[in-house]
Design an enzyme around this catalytic site. Structure first.
Site, mmCIF file in Angstrom:
data_model
loop_
_atom_site.group_PDB
_atom_site.id
_atom_site.type_symbol
_atom_site.label_atom_id
_atom_site.label_comp_id
_atom_site.label_asym_id
_atom_site.label_seq_id
_atom_site.Cartn_x
_atom_site.Cartn_y
_atom_site.Cartn_z
ATOM 1 N N MET A 47 0.909 -1.184 -0.176
ATOM 2 C CA MET A 47 0.152 -0.064 0.118
ATOM 3 C C MET A 47 0.857 1.368 -0.068
ATOM 4 O O MET A 47 0.553 2.220 -0.947
ATOM 5 C CB MET A 47 -0.723 0.231 1.149
ATOM 6 C CG MET A 47 -1.974 -0.997 1.514
ATOM 7 S SD MET A 47 -3.578 -0.792 0.553
ATOM 8 C CE MET A 47 -3.730 0.806 0.401
ATOM 9 N N CYS A 74 2.179 6.964 11.065
ATOM 10 C CA CYS A 74 1.051 7.731 10.629
ATOM 11 C C CYS A 74 0.298 8.515 11.518
ATOM 12 O O CYS A 74 -0.065 9.916 11.200
ATOM 13 C CB CYS A 74 0.138 6.921 9.606
ATOM 14 S SG CYS A 74 -0.459 5.511 10.259
ATOM 15 N N ARG A 100 -10.107 1.284 14.729
ATOM 16 C CA ARG A 100 -10.275 1.260 13.406
ATOM 17 C C ARG A 100 -11.559 1.226 12.955
ATOM 18 O O ARG A 100 -12.513 0.920 13.476
ATOM 19 C CB ARG A 100 -9.364 -0.224 13.125
ATOM 20 C CG ARG A 100 -9.258 -0.485 11.536
ATOM 21 C CD ARG A 100 -8.048 0.106 11.283
ATOM 22 N NE ARG A 100 -6.796 -0.237 11.875
ATOM 23 C CZ ARG A 100 -5.813 0.257 11.624
ATOM 24 N NH1 ARG A 100 -5.599 1.398 10.697
ATOM 25 N NH2 ARG A 100 -4.467 -0.115 12.499
ATOM 26 N N HIS A 140 -6.853 8.902 8.160
ATOM 27 C CA HIS A 140 -6.955 8.779 9.765
ATOM 28 C C HIS A 140 -7.616 9.967 10.145
ATOM 29 O O HIS A 140 -7.183 11.202 9.623
ATOM 30 C CB HIS A 140 -5.858 8.368 10.256
ATOM 31 C CG HIS A 140 -5.004 7.234 10.066
ATOM 32 N ND1 HIS A 140 -5.656 6.070 9.413
ATOM 33 C CD2 HIS A 140 -3.813 6.738 10.429
ATOM 34 C CE1 HIS A 140 -4.901 5.046 9.462
ATOM 35 N NE2 HIS A 140 -3.759 5.541 10.076
HETATM 36 N N1 LIG Z 1 -0.549 1.503 5.612
HETATM 37 C C1 LIG Z 1 -0.032 2.659 6.268
HETATM 38 O O1 LIG Z 1 -0.884 3.760 6.288
HETATM 39 C C2 LIG Z 1 1.304 2.667 6.947
HETATM 40 C C3 LIG Z 1 1.633 4.214 7.344
HETATM 41 C C4 LIG Z 1 3.074 4.213 7.956
HETATM 42 C C5 LIG Z 1 3.791 3.271 8.122
HETATM 43 N N2 LIG Z 1 3.229 2.024 7.354
HETATM 44 C C6 LIG Z 1 4.388 0.682 7.649
HETATM 45 O O2 LIG Z 1 4.873 0.501 6.203
HETATM 46 C C7 LIG Z 1 5.120 -0.837 6.227
HETATM 47 C C8 LIG Z 1 4.469 -1.444 5.002
HETATM 48 O O3 LIG Z 1 3.031 -1.348 5.170
HETATM 49 P P1 LIG Z 1 1.943 -1.333 4.105
HETATM 50 O O4 LIG Z 1 0.526 -0.811 4.587
HETATM 51 O O5 LIG Z 1 2.455 -0.705 2.828
HETATM 52 O O6 LIG Z 1 1.857 -3.032 3.975
HETATM 53 P P2 LIG Z 1 1.548 -3.964 2.894
HETATM 54 O O7 LIG Z 1 0.428 -3.464 1.802
HETATM 55 O O8 LIG Z 1 1.143 -5.186 3.476
HETATM 56 O O9 LIG Z 1 2.820 -4.185 1.910
HETATM 57 C C9 LIG Z 1 4.057 -4.838 2.647
HETATM 58 C C10 LIG Z 1 5.278 -4.741 1.572
HETATM 59 O O10 LIG Z 1 6.312 -5.260 2.200
HETATM 60 C C11 LIG Z 1 6.898 -6.237 1.422
HETATM 61 N N3 LIG Z 1 7.419 -7.284 2.236
HETATM 62 C C12 LIG Z 1 6.805 -7.999 3.200
HETATM 63 N N4 LIG Z 1 7.759 -9.082 3.438
HETATM 64 C C13 LIG Z 1 8.946 -8.908 3.010
HETATM 65 C C14 LIG Z 1 10.275 -9.358 2.850
HETATM 66 N N5 LIG Z 1 10.434 -10.396 3.795
HETATM 67 N N6 LIG Z 1 11.288 -8.920 2.125
HETATM 68 C C15 LIG Z 1 10.858 -7.829 1.100
HETATM 69 N N7 LIG Z 1 9.703 -7.266 1.062
HETATM 70 C C16 LIG Z 1 8.677 -8.009 1.867
HETATM 71 C C17 LIG Z 1 5.845 -6.642 0.619
HETATM 72 O O11 LIG Z 1 5.997 -7.482 -0.611
HETATM 73 P P3 LIG Z 1 5.166 -8.594 -1.135
HETATM 74 O O12 LIG Z 1 4.217 -7.820 -2.071
HETATM 75 O O13 LIG Z 1 6.049 -9.470 -2.152
HETATM 76 O O14 LIG Z 1 4.557 -9.552 -0.098
HETATM 77 C C18 LIG Z 1 4.978 -5.405 0.379
HETATM 78 O O15 LIG Z 1 5.576 -4.833 -0.764
HETATM 79 C C19 LIG Z 1 4.844 -1.444 7.371
HETATM 80 O O16 LIG Z 1 5.848 -1.366 7.978
HETATM 81 C C20 LIG Z 1 3.705 -0.452 8.077
HETATM 82 O O17 LIG Z 1 3.642 -0.711 9.517
HETATM 83 C C21 LIG Z 1 2.193 1.829 6.835
#
Ligand SMILES: NC(=O)c1ccc[n+]([C@@H]2O[C@H](COP(=O)([O-])OP(=O)(O)OC[C@H]3O[C@@H](n4cnc5c(N)ncnc54)[C@H](OP(=O)(O)O)[C@@H]3O)[C@@H](O)[C@H]2O)c1
Length: 329
Positions: free
Chosen positions: A11, A126, A227, A234
């Site tokens: 995401m 966030c 949530r 948010h």
């Molecule tokens: N969503 C938010 O609003 C938000 C805000 C601030 C911070 N974050 C942080 O940002 C991070 C990602 O969040 P998201 O919401 O984007 O999650 P997400 O949609 O679940 O995406 C996760 C990403 O990480 C990759 N990944 C997972 N395991 C991996 C590994 N072992 N090696 C390499 N890549 C890997 C996944 O690749 P694949 O597709 O190959 O599985 C995907 O690209 C988290 O740490 C989260 O806490 C999120």
């Protein structure tokens, strides 16, 4: 300038691609990185196809900057390995935020702390980013004593799986669950995992990260994170008590003149921030600004921002822009 997005298929990673493109980020080569599962997948940047590669392959390329959004475990394991080959990592996970040797940065507030020796830089949570964006200018003027915050958080904050859960539930389809309960037509007072003190990790991030970014451990913070089934951003109801009294018109003018903050506060026109307005925008929107009628020197605010933009991708890209502009990378 060689830049890697680690977690490009997620995401946040997806929005990073958009933000880099929109801001015409000064890069010569972009590496898109994800887990082994996604290696070989093709994504687009500025109309060009880019094949997703694995983390070890990306480290061999020795990028100048790696924008990480691939979860805490991935970051703990791999960010130091990028740093070892000279890459500056800007990390979106919670892995490094409270590490005393790492900077926790919201560029509008504390980018001046950054130095060329910072090889792993943490992007705050966030919910924290949007709160401190609204409160930092007020803290400077009136000094915050205590914050009571309740959040109303979008499913996009949990990642791809949670957005799919909501979409499946709306469509009446079975599917994987990101939450322990249905989120459609529900409100779940449980963001991230519970800690020993009864708060969730998300709630304690609001406590600890706020103090670190504002550089003031005397600020008392208590939070409840919930949530809800929105996707655009948010929202936060913030009650903040200051050491000194304030003038409401001055509060509004301070917020209005803060970079990255947009005032949406006109009751005659029913104008107040909402996720449907904030969605896809980089600013933090502030409204419903009013004196707390129950206590002196205390203010109520309603703060909304797109968690994938200023809460994650945009803030990370702004840190990278600052590093480049100031020759820190
Ligand atoms: N969503 C938010 O609003 C938000 C805000 C601030 C911070 N974050 C942080 O940002 C991070 C990602 O969040 P998201 O919401 O984007 O999650 P997400 O949609 O679940 O995406 C996760 C990403 O990480 C990759 N990944 C997972 N395991 C991996 C590994 N072992 N090696 C390499 N890549 C890997 C996944 O690749 P694949 O597709 O190959 O599985 C995907 O690209 C988290 O740490 C989260 O806490 C999120």
């Amino acid at each position: 300038m060689k830049v890697a997005i680690v977690g490009a298929t997620g995401m946040v990673g997806n929005v990073m691609l958009k933000v880099l493109e929109e801001r015409n980020f000064p890069l010569d080569e972009l590496l898109l990185v994800a887990s082994e599962r996604s290696a070989g997948k093709v994504l687009q940047y500025k109309g060009k196809d880019i094949t997703v590669i694995s983390i070890p392959a990306a480290i061999e390329e020795r990028p100048d900057i790696a924008l990480f959004s691939a979860g805490g475990g991935t970051s703990l394991e791999w960010a130091p390995k990028f740093a070892e080959v000279g890459t500056t990592v800007i990390d979106n996970s919670s892995a490094w935020r409270m590490d005393g040797s790492k900077k926790l940065v919201v560029p509008e507030i504390n980018a001046a702390e950054l130095a060329a020796t910072d090889k792993i830089i943490a992007n705050p949570n966030c919910s924290t980013i949007q709160m401190v964006m609204a409160l930092a200018p007020l803290h400077e003027k009136y000094k915050i004593k205590r914050i009571v915050v309740s959040t109303y958080q979008s499913v996009s904050g949990t990642g791809v799986k949670a957005v799919e859960q909501l979409e499946n539930e709306i469509a009446g389809k079975e599917g994987d669950m990101a939450y322990p309960y249905p989120i459609h037509k529900n409100a779940i007072p449980h963001c991230d995992v519970f800690e020993d003190n009864g708060y969730t990790k998300e709630e304690m991030k609001l406590v600890n990260e706020t103090r670190k970014i504002l550089g003031d451990d005397s600020i008392a913070v208590t939070a409840t994170a919930v949530r809800i089934p929105t996707a655009g951003g948010h929202s936060e109801a913030i009650n903040v008590e200051f050491e000194s009294d304030f003038d409401l018109a001055e509060v509004k003018s301070l917020l209005d003149s803060t970079d990255g903050v947009t005032l949406q506060d006109n009751l005659d026109e029913n104008l107040y921030p909402m996720p449907m307005y904030a969605h896809g925008k980089d600013d933090v929107f502030v409204g419903r600004i009013r004196r707390d009628v129950s206590q002196a020197n205390t203010l109520n605010l309603w703060v909304v921002s797109d968690n994938l933009r200023k809460g994650a991708a945009t803030n990370t890209v702004q840190i990278a822009e600052y590093l480049i502009k100031n020759d820190l990378v």
